[in-house]
Design a protein around this motif. Structure first.
Motif, short mmCIF file in Angstrom:
data_model
loop_
_atom_site.label_atom_id
_atom_site.label_comp_id
_atom_site.label_asym_id
_atom_site.label_seq_id
_atom_site.Cartn_x
_atom_site.Cartn_y
_atom_site.Cartn_z
N GLY A 13 -110.28 52.83 9.24
CA GLY A 13 -108.28 51.62 9.65
C GLY A 13 -108.52 51.56 7.61
N TRP A 14 -109.50 51.44 7.56
CA TRP A 14 -108.82 50.90 5.47
C TRP A 14 -108.51 51.73 4.88
N VAL A 15 -109.46 52.87 5.33
CA VAL A 15 -109.30 54.07 4.53
C VAL A 15 -107.01 54.15 4.60
N ILE A 16 -106.86 54.36 6.04
CA ILE A 16 -106.00 54.33 6.22
C ILE A 16 -105.05 53.56 5.18
N ARG A 17 -105.06 52.04 5.54
CA ARG A 17 -104.23 51.47 4.80
C ARG A 17 -104.20 51.69 3.33
N LEU A 18 -105.14 52.03 2.83
CA LEU A 18 -105.03 52.25 1.83
C LEU A 18 -104.43 53.33 1.25
N GLN A 19 -104.20 54.28 1.91
CA GLN A 19 -103.14 55.46 1.81
C GLN A 19 -102.04 54.76 2.23
N GLY A 20 -101.42 53.65 2.75
CA GLY A 20 -100.03 53.13 2.54
C GLY A 20 -100.08 52.80 3.88
N PHE A 21 -100.94 52.52 4.98
CA PHE A 21 -99.93 52.30 6.20
C PHE A 21 -101.39 51.58 6.74
N PRO A 22 -100.45 49.84 6.29
CA PRO A 22 -101.49 48.84 7.14
C PRO A 22 -101.28 48.60 8.31
N LYS A 31 -110.03 47.49 17.14
CA LYS A 31 -110.51 47.73 17.87
C LYS A 31 -112.52 47.35 16.96
N ALA A 32 -112.36 47.55 15.92
CA ALA A 32 -114.04 47.37 15.52
C ALA A 32 -114.12 45.65 16.07
N ILE A 33 -113.76 45.10 15.61
CA ILE A 33 -113.61 43.25 15.70
C ILE A 33 -113.79 43.22 17.51
N ALA A 34 -113.02 44.07 18.14
CA ALA A 34 -113.22 44.16 19.63
C ALA A 34 -114.65 44.59 19.62
N LEU A 35 -115.26 45.39 19.61
CA LEU A 35 -116.63 46.26 19.04
C LEU A 35 -117.21 44.78 19.03
N ASP A 36 -117.11 44.48 17.31
CA ASP A 36 -118.39 42.90 17.63
C ASP A 36 -117.64 41.71 16.97
N ALA A 37 -117.42 41.50 17.21
CA ALA A 37 -116.61 40.31 16.36
C ALA A 37 -116.84 40.00 14.99
N GLY A 38 -118.33 39.98 14.81
CA GLY A 38 -119.24 39.23 13.92
C GLY A 38 -119.43 41.05 12.81
N TYR A 39 -119.04 41.63 13.11
CA TYR A 39 -118.97 42.48 11.69
C TYR A 39 -117.52 42.21 10.47
N SER A 40 -118.23 41.97 9.45
CA SER A 40 -118.15 41.59 8.86
C SER A 40 -117.07 42.19 7.52
N ASP A 41 -117.38 43.54 7.80
CA ASP A 41 -116.56 44.45 6.98
C ASP A 41 -115.12 44.14 7.06
N ALA A 42 -115.66 44.28 8.59
CA ALA A 42 -113.52 44.52 9.61
C ALA A 42 -112.91 42.88 8.92
N ARG A 43 -113.70 42.13 9.44
CA ARG A 43 -113.07 40.75 9.19
C ARG A 43 -112.43 40.63 7.63
N PHE A 44 -112.88 41.39 6.60
CA PHE A 44 -112.34 41.65 5.12
C PHE A 44 -111.21 41.73 4.99
N PHE A 45 -111.24 43.52 5.61
CA PHE A 45 -110.52 44.33 5.47
C PHE A 45 -109.47 44.03 6.61
N ARG A 46 -109.13 42.79 7.71
CA ARG A 46 -107.69 42.53 8.48
C ARG A 46 -107.70 41.62 7.07
N GLY A 47 -108.06 40.44 7.09
CA GLY A 47 -108.10 39.36 5.63
C GLY A 47 -107.15 39.66 4.76
N LEU A 48 -107.79 41.20 4.50
CA LEU A 48 -106.56 41.23 3.53
C LEU A 48 -106.15 41.72 3.00
N ILE A 49 -105.64 42.82 4.56
CA ILE A 49 -104.34 43.42 5.17
C ILE A 49 -103.21 41.65 5.49
#
Length: 96
Positions: A13-22, A31-49
């Motif tokens: 998802g992050w790579v796709i965002r970097l390619q211009g498709f947030p 989906k990553a957060i649905a699998l693990d709500a505490g996964y910090s990298d996904a929280r950072f990525f979503r917060g930034l988007i």
């Protein structure tokens, strides 16, 4: 992709965002957060988007806060604190 692990979804998802498709990227990050709500990298990525791409600081704040709870001493923690302060300031500005 192992469909039981959050990392592949978050980073794809992050790579796709970097390619211009947030919008498409955030769907995979969700989906990553649905699998693990505490996964910090996904929280950072979503917060930034949410903050930068969707201009929704109020929605970004909980994700950035969750990142800091999950990874307070990470190498990105200072950057996330700065983004969180930016989101809070933007939210306060919207309310004026």
């Amino acid at each position: 992709i192992d469909p039981t692990r959050p990392e592949p979804f978050a980073y794809t998802g992050w790579v796709i965002r970097l390619q211009g498709f947030p919008e498409q990227g955030i769907q995979l990050i969700d989906k990553a957060i649905a699998l693990d709500a505490g996964y910090s990298d996904a929280r950072f990525f979503r917060g930034l988007i949410l903050l930068r791409d969707q201009q929704d600081p109020e929605a970004a704040i909980p994700d950035l806060q969750q990142y800091l709870v999950s990874a307070p001493d990470s190498p990105l923690a200072a950057q996330v604190r700065q983004l969180l302060a930016e989101a809070v300031a933007a939210k306060d500005q919207e309310k004026k």
